[in-house]
Design a protein around this motif. Structure first.
Motif, mmCIF file in Angstrom:
data_model
loop_
_atom_site.group_PDB
_atom_site.id
_atom_site.type_symbol
_atom_site.label_atom_id
_atom_site.label_comp_id
_atom_site.label_asym_id
_atom_site.label_seq_id
_atom_site.Cartn_x
_atom_site.Cartn_y
_atom_site.Cartn_z
ATOM 1 N N UNK A 12 0.817 -1.215 0.000
ATOM 2 C CA UNK A 12 0.000 0.000 0.000
ATOM 3 C C UNK A 12 0.849 1.263 0.000
ATOM 4 N N UNK A 13 0.394 2.257 -0.762
ATOM 5 C CA UNK A 13 1.019 3.578 -0.705
ATOM 6 C C UNK A 13 0.407 4.433 0.413
ATOM 7 N N UNK A 14 -0.895 4.222 0.658
ATOM 8 C CA UNK A 14 -1.619 5.047 1.623
ATOM 9 C C UNK A 14 -2.374 4.144 2.592
ATOM 10 N N UNK A 15 -2.311 4.481 3.872
ATOM 11 C CA UNK A 15 -3.007 3.730 4.897
ATOM 12 C C UNK A 15 -4.057 4.634 5.541
ATOM 13 N N UNK A 16 -5.304 4.177 5.527
ATOM 14 C CA UNK A 16 -6.403 4.898 6.162
ATOM 15 C C UNK A 16 -6.757 4.169 7.458
#
Length: 334
Positions: free
Chosen positions: A21-25
């Protein structure tokens, strides 16, 4: 879902998933144990940098994003909220009639909630308030354990949940079927305020302007009755209404009865837009007060509907209740 793992593999699998993943929410601050696990997994990934594992470059707080999405109801959500409203209205009307035949708040509560379940509600959307007499003046009265006679008001604040969506209604009515003069006067004052606010529920309005309108109208109404004295503008400036109206005009509603979503964006109040759902719930509550004639004491009235903002106005998601004095008395007489 493309994959599923045993829960005991959580610590093993999550770093591998993060590495893709590039972005973690993530909903930070809701669960301390999970917060710690998250940072442990990221720390593990950082140690594996030399073998090609990478850490997500961005961490985003999830709650505001989801909350913003939940502000706007799609066609399926609107349909579910209408059904929650329909069930709630039926339960309120049943309870209104039932209250005349019995003399205990617990009995009315049982009939109210049984009716909701009987017609498809999985649960109540929140703890039901069934308040009689002086209890109508307590905002979050939950005991529902007092007997009453047939010359007092009853205030019921309750809503059904249907397939995950909430409804929220408040009705106020005389247990004997007929308002006395003071009850009628306060009820009409709240109804006038409720209607005035509903007229302004449309795109572009905001909670602060609606609340300000409700405060102004309540000052006008209480001044006409002699409960407040002075010029309306002075009463508003001095917040004289707060003695009798101590809560806000409403709240978002949806998956939760007090649903998530900002009311203010940091610079200004969030304007209402099409497909937002909210409640409108003005009230007047008169506790014993040595400066006020006893005839007004222990009268509490709140009127609440759940509504949906449309292109040019609003849709009442909880229609069909008797609301005027005449409608209520006629309904209770049949």
């Amino acid at each position: 879902m493309n994959q599923a793992f045993e829960l005991n593999e959580l610590d093993k699998q999550m770093p591998n998933i993060f590495a893709q993943c590039d972005t973690l929410y993530f909903d930070f601050g809701e669960n301390n144990e999970l917060d710690q696990k998250l940072f442990t997994w990221i720390k593990q990934l950082k140690k594996q940098n030399r073998i090609g594992k990478r850490v997500p470059e961005k961490l985003h707080f999830l709650a505001p994003i989801v909350a913003q999405m939940r502000l706007y109801k799609d066609s399926i959500e609107k349909s579910l909220m209408r059904e929650a409203g329909r069930i709630s209205v039926l339960a309120h009307k049943t309870a209104m009639k039932y209250a005349q035949q019995h003399n205990h708040e617990a009995q009315v509560t049982a009939k109210l909630e049984y009716t909701m379940h009987q017609h498809g509600s999985e649960r109540t959307a929140f703890g039901s308030i069934v308040a009689s007499g002086a209890n109508t003046c307590t905002l979050h009265y939950r005991e529902n354990n007092q007997s009453y006679n047939n010359n007092v008001l009853m205030l019921i604040d309750a809503g059904a949940e249907y397939q995950g969506y909430a409804s929220d209604i408040t009705t106020t009515f005389p247990t004997g079927g007929v308002f006395n003069e003071e009850q009628k006067a306060i009820y009409q004052a709240v109804l006038n305020t409720h209607n005035a606010v509903l007229e302004q529920c449309k795109p572009g309005a905001d909670f602060d302007s609606l609340h300000a309108l409700s405060c102004r109208q309540i000052c006008i109404e209480l001044r006409k009755l002699g409960i407040l004295q002075g010029e309306v503008e002075d009463l508003i400036t001095n917040k004289a209404y707060q003695r009798y109206y101590m809560h806000r005009i409403g709240h978002w509603i949806g998956c939760d009865v007090h649903d998530v979503g900002n009311y203010h964006d940091g610079n200004a109040w969030l304007p209402l837009q099409k497909d937002m759902a909210l409640t409108v719930e003005p009230g007047i509550y008169i506790f014993p007060n040595k400066d006020l004639d006893e005839k007004w004491w222990d009268i509490g009235v709140r009127i609440e509907d759940s509504i949906l903002i449309t292109e040019k106005g609003y849709e009442n998601l909880t229609p069909g209740l008797p609301r005027t004095v005449e409608e209520i008395e006629s309904f209770l007489a049949t």
